[in-house]
Design a protein around this motif. Structure first.
Motif, mmCIF file in Angstrom:
data_model
loop_
_atom_site.group_PDB
_atom_site.id
_atom_site.type_symbol
_atom_site.label_atom_id
_atom_site.label_comp_id
_atom_site.label_asym_id
_atom_site.label_seq_id
_atom_site.Cartn_x
_atom_site.Cartn_y
_atom_site.Cartn_z
ATOM 1 N N VAL A 244 0.873 -1.173 0.000
ATOM 2 C CA VAL A 244 0.000 0.000 0.000
ATOM 3 C C VAL A 244 0.908 1.220 0.000
ATOM 4 O O VAL A 244 1.848 1.299 0.796
ATOM 5 N N LEU A 245 0.638 2.174 -0.886
ATOM 6 C CA LEU A 245 1.398 3.417 -0.879
ATOM 7 C C LEU A 245 0.876 4.271 0.264
ATOM 8 O O LEU A 245 -0.293 4.653 0.283
ATOM 9 N N ALA A 246 1.729 4.544 1.255
ATOM 10 C CA ALA A 246 1.333 5.348 2.417
ATOM 11 C C ALA A 246 1.547 6.829 2.107
ATOM 12 O O ALA A 246 2.455 7.191 1.357
ATOM 13 N N HIS A 247 0.740 7.675 2.681
ATOM 14 C CA HIS A 247 0.888 9.134 2.541
ATOM 15 C C HIS A 247 1.131 9.559 1.083
ATOM 16 O O HIS A 247 2.122 10.229 0.800
ATOM 17 N N PRO A 248 0.279 9.196 0.151
ATOM 18 C CA PRO A 248 0.607 9.470 -1.256
ATOM 19 C C PRO A 248 0.781 10.946 -1.612
ATOM 20 O O PRO A 248 1.477 11.257 -2.566
ATOM 21 N N LEU A 249 0.191 11.839 -0.836
ATOM 22 C CA LEU A 249 0.318 13.266 -1.155
ATOM 23 C C LEU A 249 1.211 14.013 -0.176
ATOM 24 O O LEU A 249 1.342 15.232 -0.252
ATOM 25 N N LYS A 250 1.848 13.302 0.736
ATOM 26 C CA LYS A 250 2.717 13.922 1.733
ATOM 27 C C LYS A 250 4.161 13.805 1.248
ATOM 28 O O LYS A 250 4.728 12.725 1.220
ATOM 29 N N ILE A 251 4.719 14.903 0.855
ATOM 30 C CA ILE A 251 6.078 14.924 0.310
ATOM 31 C C ILE A 251 7.024 15.430 1.392
ATOM 32 O O ILE A 251 6.826 16.505 1.967
ATOM 33 N N ALA A 252 8.061 14.639 1.672
ATOM 34 C CA ALA A 252 9.002 14.982 2.742
ATOM 35 C C ALA A 252 9.883 16.180 2.394
ATOM 36 O O ALA A 252 10.353 16.882 3.261
ATOM 37 N N ASP A 253 10.110 16.399 1.115
ATOM 38 C CA ASP A 253 11.002 17.472 0.686
ATOM 39 C C ASP A 253 10.192 18.749 0.460
ATOM 40 O O ASP A 253 9.586 18.936 -0.595
ATOM 41 N N ALA A 254 10.169 19.613 1.459
ATOM 42 C CA ALA A 254 9.358 20.838 1.385
ATOM 43 C C ALA A 254 9.930 21.865 0.411
ATOM 44 O O ALA A 254 9.231 22.773 -0.004
ATOM 45 N N ASP A 255 11.202 21.700 0.038
ATOM 46 C CA ASP A 255 11.844 22.680 -0.834
ATOM 47 C C ASP A 255 11.624 22.422 -2.328
ATOM 48 O O ASP A 255 11.890 23.280 -3.144
ATOM 49 N N ARG A 256 11.167 21.234 -2.657
ATOM 50 C CA ARG A 256 10.986 20.891 -4.066
ATOM 51 C C ARG A 256 9.589 20.321 -4.291
ATOM 52 O O ARG A 256 9.091 19.571 -3.474
ATOM 53 N N GLN A 257 9.017 20.674 -5.391
ATOM 54 C CA GLN A 257 7.734 20.121 -5.805
ATOM 55 C C GLN A 257 8.015 18.927 -6.718
ATOM 56 O O GLN A 257 8.766 19.059 -7.682
ATOM 57 N N PRO A 258 7.446 17.759 -6.420
ATOM 58 C CA PRO A 258 7.717 16.624 -7.303
ATOM 59 C C PRO A 258 7.102 16.837 -8.682
ATOM 60 O O PRO A 258 6.029 17.429 -8.808
ATOM 61 N N PRO A 259 7.765 16.346 -9.703
ATOM 62 C CA PRO A 259 7.204 16.480 -11.050
ATOM 63 C C PRO A 259 6.023 15.532 -11.238
ATOM 64 O O PRO A 259 5.861 14.566 -10.483
ATOM 65 N N ARG A 260 5.234 15.802 -12.229
ATOM 66 C CA ARG A 260 4.084 14.932 -12.509
ATOM 67 C C ARG A 260 4.539 13.495 -12.743
ATOM 68 O O ARG A 260 3.838 12.547 -12.396
ATOM 69 N N LEU A 261 5.724 13.339 -13.316
ATOM 70 C CA LEU A 261 6.268 12.006 -13.564
ATOM 71 C C LEU A 261 6.301 11.170 -12.285
ATOM 72 O O LEU A 261 6.044 9.965 -12.310
ATOM 73 N N TYR A 262 6.619 11.795 -11.143
ATOM 74 C CA TYR A 262 6.653 11.090 -9.858
ATOM 75 C C TYR A 262 5.286 10.473 -9.563
ATOM 76 O O TYR A 262 5.175 9.289 -9.235
#
Length: 191
Positions: free
Chosen positions: A156-174
């Protein structure tokens, strides 16, 4: 009475909407044949936090004892017991050694080398040898997921919208890659 803040108002609103959805679904489900299980919880053996300030301070995810967590799960009517500590099923293996039926589980921090972002992945039903192999595969999301599929280990993918890196926005590819790698996503986490 507790002070009402925007956060508590939002949380109550989400909880009410979720309850309404669940109440509607109850009419379509055979609850007698439905398993009740908390698929994402930590005890004191989860010896690191991977996100935000707690991670920087090297705080643990939980200070709750295994026994207290089990009491809580039983009091809430769980049919299956599991504990998903960070990268290890120690609590579950210990419980099984004590004769308690427990589903092994853990939450692994897995890197996607294509995008450079990490994902938290819950895995269930693994052996001690498989846990070691999973930890070795955490540097490559595709290899990690391939291994779980080869072994028929539920993920199960946990926290799918919680990104640990606050300085970078993940690309759509992620997000595209996560959608391709996972069939199940955590919808609501208790913290």
């Amino acid at each position: 009475m507790a002070e009402k803040t925007p956060h508590t108002s939002f949380r109550r609103s989400v909880e009410k909407r979720l309850r309404d959805i669940l109440d509607g679904e109850k009419t379509q489900l055979n609850l007698a044949s439905t398993l009740k299980i908390d698929l994402h919880c930590h005890d004191h053996c989860s010896d690191r936090s991977v996100e935000g300030i707690p991670g920087l301070l090297k705080a643990v995810d939980s200070y709750t004892s295994t026994e207290e967590l089990l009491r809580c799960q039983k009091a809430n009517g769980m049919d299956v017991l599991t504990i998903t500590n960070q990268a290890k099923g120690k609590s579950c293996f210990d419980l099984r050694d004590q004769g308690v039926e427990a589903l092994t589980g853990a939450c692994f921090l897995v890197n996607d080398p294509v995008t450079g972002f990490d994902a938290q992945v819950l895995v269930y039903g693994f052996s001690l040898a498989e846990e070691s192999a999973l930890n070795k595969k955490c540097r490559d999301l595709s290899a990690f997921v391939d291994y779980t599929r080869e072994r028929d280990l539920p993920t199960v993918l946990a926290h799918p919208l919680k990104i640990a890196d606050a300085d970078r926005q993940p690309p759509r590819l992620y997000f595209d890659r996560l959608a391709l790698h996972f069939d199940l996503f955590e919808v609501m986490n208790g913290n």
